[in-house]
Design a protein around this motif. Sequence first.
Motif, PDB file in Angstrom:
ATOM      1  N   GLN A 135      26.081  96.609   9.804  1.00 35.74           N
ATOM      2  CA  GLN A 135      27.077  95.684  10.336  1.00 35.74           C
ATOM      3  C   GLN A 135      26.547  94.988  11.588  1.00 35.74           C
ATOM      4  O   GLN A 135      26.727  93.786  11.756  1.00 35.74           O
ATOM      5  CB  GLN A 135      28.377  96.435  10.652  1.00 35.74           C
ATOM      6  N   ILE A 136      25.881  95.735  12.446  1.00 37.61           N
ATOM      7  CA  ILE A 136      25.301  95.136  13.654  1.00 37.61           C
ATOM      8  C   ILE A 136      24.250  94.103  13.275  1.00 37.61           C
ATOM      9  O   ILE A 136      24.193  93.013  13.845  1.00 37.61           O
ATOM     10  CB  ILE A 136      24.707  96.235  14.568  1.00 37.61           C
ATOM     11  N   SER A 137      23.424  94.432  12.303  1.00 33.79           N
ATOM     12  CA  SER A 137      22.388  93.497  11.836  1.00 33.79           C
ATOM     13  C   SER A 137      23.029  92.232  11.265  1.00 33.79           C
ATOM     14  O   SER A 137      22.571  91.118  11.530  1.00 33.79           O
ATOM     15  CB  SER A 137      21.520  94.182  10.790  1.00 33.79           C
ATOM     16  N   LYS A 138      24.093  92.406  10.511  1.00 33.14           N
ATOM     17  CA  LYS A 138      24.785  91.256   9.928  1.00 33.14           C
ATOM     18  C   LYS A 138      25.385  90.378  11.034  1.00 33.14           C
ATOM     19  O   LYS A 138      25.262  89.151  10.995  1.00 33.14           O
ATOM     20  CB  LYS A 138      25.885  91.748   8.987  1.00 33.14           C
ATOM     21  N   ASN A 139      26.009  91.015  12.034  1.00 31.23           N
ATOM     22  CA  ASN A 139      26.576  90.257  13.154  1.00 31.23           C
ATOM     23  C   ASN A 139      25.482  89.527  13.934  1.00 31.23           C
ATOM     24  O   ASN A 139      25.657  88.376  14.331  1.00 31.23           O
ATOM     25  CB  ASN A 139      27.343  91.188  14.096  1.00 31.23           C
ATOM     26  N   PHE A 140      24.352  90.212  14.149  1.00 31.91           N
ATOM     27  CA  PHE A 140      23.237  89.584  14.857  1.00 31.91           C
ATOM     28  C   PHE A 140      22.726  88.366  14.089  1.00 31.91           C
ATOM     29  O   PHE A 140      22.464  87.317  14.677  1.00 31.91           O
ATOM     30  CB  PHE A 140      22.107  90.597  15.067  1.00 31.91           C
ATOM     31  N   GLU A 141      22.586  88.509  12.780  1.00 34.42           N
ATOM     32  CA  GLU A 141      22.104  87.397  11.963  1.00 34.42           C
ATOM     33  C   GLU A 141      23.075  86.224  12.016  1.00 34.42           C
ATOM     34  O   GLU A 141      22.667  85.065  12.095  1.00 34.42           O
ATOM     35  CB  GLU A 141      21.908  87.872  10.519  1.00 34.42           C
ATOM     36  N   THR A 142      24.370  86.512  11.993  1.00 37.78           N
ATOM     37  CA  THR A 142      25.382  85.461  12.086  1.00 37.78           C
ATOM     38  C   THR A 142      25.265  84.716  13.420  1.00 37.78           C
ATOM     39  O   THR A 142      25.273  83.483  13.452  1.00 37.78           O
ATOM     40  CB  THR A 142      26.794  86.070  11.948  1.00 37.78           C
ATOM     41  N   HIS A 143      25.130  85.483  14.508  1.00 33.95           N
ATOM     42  CA  HIS A 143      24.999  84.845  15.823  1.00 33.95           C
ATOM     43  C   HIS A 143      23.687  84.069  15.929  1.00 33.95           C
ATOM     44  O   HIS A 143      23.656  82.989  16.532  1.00 33.95           O
ATOM     45  CB  HIS A 143      25.075  85.887  16.935  1.00 33.95           C
ATOM     46  N   LEU A 144      22.628  84.598  15.356  1.00 38.60           N
ATOM     47  CA  LEU A 144      21.348  83.899  15.373  1.00 38.60           C
ATOM     48  C   LEU A 144      21.461  82.556  14.651  1.00 38.60           C
ATOM     49  O   LEU A 144      20.969  81.535  15.139  1.00 38.60           O
ATOM     50  CB  LEU A 144      20.259  84.763  14.732  1.00 38.60           C
ATOM     51  N   ASN A 145      22.120  82.537  13.504  1.00 34.76           N
ATOM     52  CA  ASN A 145      22.306  81.282  12.762  1.00 34.76           C
ATOM     53  C   ASN A 145      23.144  80.290  13.560  1.00 34.76           C
ATOM     54  O   ASN A 145      22.860  79.087  13.561  1.00 34.76           O
ATOM     55  CB  ASN A 145      22.946  81.556  11.404  1.00 34.76           C
ATOM     56  N   LYS A 146      24.163  80.788  14.270  1.00 35.04           N
ATOM     57  CA  LYS A 146      24.981  79.898  15.090  1.00 35.04           C
ATOM     58  C   LYS A 146      24.153  79.288  16.218  1.00 35.04           C
ATOM     59  O   LYS A 146      24.282  78.103  16.518  1.00 35.04           O
ATOM     60  CB  LYS A 146      26.178  80.660  15.673  1.00 35.04           C
ATOM     61  N   VAL A 147      23.294  80.109  16.832  1.00 32.57           N
ATOM     62  CA  VAL A 147      22.441  79.613  17.912  1.00 32.57           C
ATOM     63  C   VAL A 147      21.463  78.572  17.378  1.00 32.57           C
ATOM     64  O   VAL A 147      21.235  77.532  18.006  1.00 32.57           O
ATOM     65  CB  VAL A 147      21.696  80.786  18.592  1.00 32.57           C
ATOM     66  N   LYS A 148      20.883  78.842  16.205  1.00 28.51           N
ATOM     67  CA  LYS A 148      19.962  77.866  15.609  1.00 28.51           C
ATOM     68  C   LYS A 148      20.678  76.549  15.334  1.00 28.51           C
ATOM     69  O   LYS A 148      20.118  75.475  15.585  1.00 28.51           O
ATOM     70  CB  LYS A 148      19.372  78.425  14.310  1.00 28.51           C
ATOM     71  N   GLU A 149      21.905  76.616  14.818  1.00 23.63           N
ATOM     72  CA  GLU A 149      22.669  75.392  14.553  1.00 23.63           C
ATOM     73  C   GLU A 149      22.966  74.651  15.855  1.00 23.63           C
ATOM     74  O   GLU A 149      22.870  73.424  15.915  1.00 23.63           O
ATOM     75  CB  GLU A 149      23.981  75.732  13.840  1.00 23.63           C
ATOM     76  N   LEU A 150      23.308  75.402  16.901  1.00 24.69           N
ATOM     77  CA  LEU A 150      23.596  74.790  18.189  1.00 24.69           C
ATOM     78  C   LEU A 150      22.363  74.107  18.759  1.00 24.69           C
ATOM     79  O   LEU A 150      22.441  72.972  19.264  1.00 24.69           O
ATOM     80  CB  LEU A 150      24.112  75.861  19.168  1.00 24.69           C
TER      81      LEU A 150
END
Length: 143
Positions: free
Chosen positions: A72-87
């Motif tokens: 779950q932590i890995s999934k949350n990290f990946e989600t935040h990483l994708n948001k940062v990349k989009e930003l």
Amino acid sequence: ELKKLNHSILVNFLDLIDILIKAPDSTKRTEKLEDLNLLFIHMHHLINEFRPHQARETLRVMMERQKKERAQISKNFETHLNKVKELIQTSLQSLPEDFSFDSKSLVKTELLQASQHHNGYDMETEPCDQLDRMMCDIVDGMG
């Protein structure tokens, strides 16, 4: 096996109560107490044999829980990483094409290539990092 012992203890206890009601001073009372004591010793032994199995099962359940938490932590990290990349991508696209730099914010390249003798300081007698010296010159230039 534990259920059988538990049932035997219960039956022996009821027998002991019956003996205590009818003849409290009888020798059967001592025999029933010894029988109960022996049954409790056997039950205690079986419970102690079960402990390693219980510990392994507890460890297995704990490790599965940790695995789920880490996933779950890995999934949350990946989600935040994708948001940062989009930003970052959005920010880069919103930059104007003819982006010009403020000349005061640029660092002179001559400062990076400064010799060991700078402003009368001898680097061998007074060791000073070139980046520190460059920052000092920039601050002095602002004032």
